[in-house]
Design a protein around this motif. Sequence first.
Motif, PDB file in Angstrom:
ATOM      1  N   SER A 147       7.940  47.246  19.083  1.00 22.80           N
ATOM      2  CA  SER A 147       7.025  47.361  17.942  1.00 22.80           C
ATOM      3  C   SER A 147       6.946  46.045  17.179  1.00 22.80           C
ATOM      4  N   VAL A 148       8.090  45.409  16.974  1.00 25.36           N
ATOM      5  CA  VAL A 148       8.129  44.138  16.246  1.00 25.36           C
ATOM      6  C   VAL A 148       7.361  43.055  17.009  1.00 25.36           C
ATOM      7  N   LEU A 149       7.572  42.983  18.312  1.00 25.74           N
ATOM      8  CA  LEU A 149       6.902  41.956  19.114  1.00 25.74           C
ATOM      9  C   LEU A 149       5.399  42.183  19.180  1.00 25.74           C
ATOM     10  N   ARG A 150       4.971  43.428  19.261  1.00 26.85           N
ATOM     11  CA  ARG A 150       3.538  43.725  19.259  1.00 26.85           C
ATOM     12  C   ARG A 150       2.908  43.300  17.937  1.00 26.85           C
ATOM     13  N   LEU A 151       3.570  43.617  16.847  1.00 24.55           N
ATOM     14  CA  LEU A 151       3.065  43.262  15.523  1.00 24.55           C
ATOM     15  C   LEU A 151       2.988  41.749  15.371  1.00 24.55           C
ATOM     16  N   ALA A 152       4.028  41.049  15.787  1.00 25.22           N
ATOM     17  CA  ALA A 152       4.067  39.587  15.671  1.00 25.22           C
ATOM     18  C   ALA A 152       3.011  38.923  16.542  1.00 25.22           C
ATOM     19  N   SER A 153       2.711  39.517  17.705  1.00 27.73           N
ATOM     20  CA  SER A 153       1.740  38.894  18.606  1.00 27.73           C
ATOM     21  C   SER A 153       0.353  38.822  17.983  1.00 27.73           C
ATOM     22  N   CYS A 154      -0.002  39.797  17.163  1.00 26.21           N
ATOM     23  CA  CYS A 154      -1.289  39.726  16.465  1.00 26.21           C
ATOM     24  C   CYS A 154      -1.199  38.774  15.282  1.00 26.21           C
ATOM     25  N   ALA A 155      -0.056  38.783  14.586  1.00 21.34           N
ATOM     26  CA  ALA A 155       0.098  37.914  13.416  1.00 21.34           C
ATOM     27  C   ALA A 155      -0.073  36.444  13.785  1.00 21.34           C
ATOM     28  N   VAL A 156       0.453  36.038  14.941  1.00 21.29           N
ATOM     29  CA  VAL A 156       0.322  34.619  15.322  1.00 21.29           C
ATOM     30  C   VAL A 156      -1.129  34.274  15.662  1.00 21.29           C
ATOM     31  N   LEU A 157      -1.889  35.242  16.147  1.00 20.29           N
ATOM     32  CA  LEU A 157      -3.307  34.994  16.402  1.00 20.29           C
ATOM     33  C   LEU A 157      -4.085  34.857  15.100  1.00 20.29           C
ATOM     34  N   LEU A 158      -3.523  35.405  14.033  1.00 23.56           N
ATOM     35  CA  LEU A 158      -4.136  35.267  12.710  1.00 23.56           C
ATOM     36  C   LEU A 158      -3.663  34.002  11.995  1.00 23.56           C
ATOM     37  N   GLY A 159      -2.768  33.257  12.645  1.00 24.18           N
ATOM     38  CA  GLY A 159      -2.378  31.948  12.113  1.00 24.18           C
ATOM     39  C   GLY A 159      -0.982  31.823  11.580  1.00 24.18           C
ATOM     40  N   ASP A 160      -0.290  32.941  11.341  1.00 24.86           N
ATOM     41  CA  ASP A 160       1.039  32.848  10.739  1.00 24.86           C
ATOM     42  C   ASP A 160       1.817  34.129  11.027  1.00 24.86           C
ATOM     43  N   VAL A 161       2.928  34.010  11.741  1.00 24.07           N
ATOM     44  CA  VAL A 161       3.727  35.183  12.068  1.00 24.07           C
ATOM     45  C   VAL A 161       4.258  35.864  10.817  1.00 24.07           C
ATOM     46  N   PHE A 162       4.441  35.088   9.726  1.00 22.63           N
ATOM     47  CA  PHE A 162       4.953  35.659   8.484  1.00 22.63           C
ATOM     48  C   PHE A 162       3.833  36.070   7.533  1.00 22.63           C
ATOM     49  N   LEU A 163       2.617  36.150   8.076  1.00 19.35           N
ATOM     50  CA  LEU A 163       1.543  36.805   7.333  1.00 19.35           C
ATOM     51  C   LEU A 163       1.974  38.248   7.029  1.00 19.35           C
ATOM     52  N   VAL A 164       2.672  38.847   7.953  1.00 18.67           N
ATOM     53  CA  VAL A 164       3.276  40.161   7.761  1.00 18.67           C
ATOM     54  C   VAL A 164       4.660  39.956   7.172  1.00 18.67           C
ATOM     55  N   PRO A 165       4.977  40.552   6.015  1.00 13.69           N
ATOM     56  CA  PRO A 165       6.286  40.354   5.384  1.00 13.69           C
ATOM     57  C   PRO A 165       7.444  40.756   6.287  1.00 13.69           C
ATOM     58  N   LEU A 166       8.568  40.070   6.118  1.00  9.87           N
ATOM     59  CA  LEU A 166       9.752  40.339   6.926  1.00  9.87           C
ATOM     60  C   LEU A 166      10.204  41.791   6.795  1.00  9.87           C
ATOM     61  N   SER A 167      10.082  42.347   5.584  1.00  9.88           N
ATOM     62  CA  SER A 167      10.507  43.735   5.362  1.00  9.88           C
ATOM     63  C   SER A 167       9.711  44.707   6.233  1.00  9.88           C
ATOM     64  N   VAL A 168       8.445  44.368   6.502  1.00  7.86           N
ATOM     65  CA  VAL A 168       7.600  45.232   7.335  1.00  7.86           C
ATOM     66  C   VAL A 168       8.080  45.202   8.787  1.00  7.86           C
ATOM     67  N   TYR A 169       8.471  44.009   9.250  1.00  9.63           N
ATOM     68  CA  TYR A 169       9.030  43.921  10.604  1.00  9.63           C
ATOM     69  C   TYR A 169      10.289  44.783  10.728  1.00  9.63           C
ATOM     70  N   VAL A 170      11.144  44.709   9.712  1.00 14.04           N
ATOM     71  CA  VAL A 170      12.383  45.505   9.736  1.00 14.04           C
ATOM     72  C   VAL A 170      12.049  46.990   9.711  1.00 14.04           C
ATOM     73  N   PHE A 171      11.075  47.340   8.888  1.00  7.98           N
ATOM     74  CA  PHE A 171      10.679  48.750   8.789  1.00  7.98           C
ATOM     75  C   PHE A 171      10.144  49.273  10.115  1.00  7.98           C
ATOM     76  N   MET A 172       9.291  48.491  10.769  1.00 11.18           N
ATOM     77  CA  MET A 172       8.742  48.931  12.041  1.00 11.18           C
ATOM     78  C   MET A 172       9.831  49.008  13.109  1.00 11.18           C
ATOM     79  N   TYR A 173      10.823  48.148  13.012  1.00 11.01           N
ATOM     80  CA  TYR A 173      11.966  48.208  13.921  1.00 11.01           C
ATOM     81  C   TYR A 173      12.700  49.538  13.751  1.00 11.01           C
ATOM     82  N   LEU A 174      12.958  49.896  12.499  1.00  8.95           N
ATOM     83  CA  LEU A 174      13.649  51.166  12.225  1.00  8.95           C
ATOM     84  C   LEU A 174      12.795  52.363  12.623  1.00  8.95           C
ATOM     85  N   ALA A 175      11.478  52.272  12.372  1.00  9.17           N
ATOM     86  CA  ALA A 175      10.589  53.376  12.736  1.00  9.17           C
ATOM     87  C   ALA A 175      10.567  53.570  14.253  1.00  9.17           C
TER      88      ALA A 175
END
Length: 265
Positions: A147-175
């Motif tokens: 889930s984290v890698l899928r989310l990050a793959s779109c974020a980098v296409l938008l120009g910045d992997v941290f466009l999505v907050p770190l807490s959201v990555y952690v949340f999706m990992y837990l989900a």
Amino acid sequence: MIKTLIKSTRITWASKNANMFLLALTYAYFLGIPINNPFQILGGLILVSALWGALYTLNDLTDLEVDRRDRQKQSRAFIENEVDKKIILLFFGLIVAGVFIISFVAFPSSFTFLMSLMLLNQLVYTLPPIRLKDSNLAPFFSTATNSVLRLASCAVLLGDVFLVPLSVYVFMYLAGMGTYLMYKSRSRDASIVGFMGGGLLLYMLYSGDMNIIQFAVAILPSFLAAVPLYLSLFTNKDYMFRLADILYHQVAMVFFMFCILVIIF
């Protein structure tokens, strides 16, 4: 044979990729970031989905003997119709090679790197001698990491992997981990992870890392599937698993794609 190979890619499971792409896109939308590469984003979604289709094919091949003994998996492609293992491996290799050739030529290196991590993670998870799938580490390297890698793959296409907050990555990992644990009927562990995820969700909503619409994108479709998965712990497991599959992999996919097209165009 061709139909069997295509079935093994689990095309409807591309909804997982679309879900994470849509979540990343909401951050660009609410920050007012212009999306100047809509076709690249759609192409990225197609490449990620093709890669995962190949990985699901490999997974079905490596799990063939185990799945034959599991009545819930008797509809898997290579159990219903036998295909020579060399053909399956050739099919897998051609898709993966095609995906990475296109990615190297037409996409940012960061996107290709993230897809490489997806491939590596799944190979380590699936293949012997490591095969994390059969270890106690399985919940940490399955749906959670993916889930984290899928989310990050779109974020980098938008120009910045941290466009999505770190807490959201952690949340999706837990989900993702919680969903895996429910699927494996580990109710106690799933409840603990769910409690942790709930606490983090409250923090994100309070801090502004996630708004109500983003919450709906991240949670509600998965929640629709999680309800029957949770109920499967207590009643009619086969029916509840089928219902969860339909809700998340088919019904939600239409919603995800509609929203993605609206945002990028």
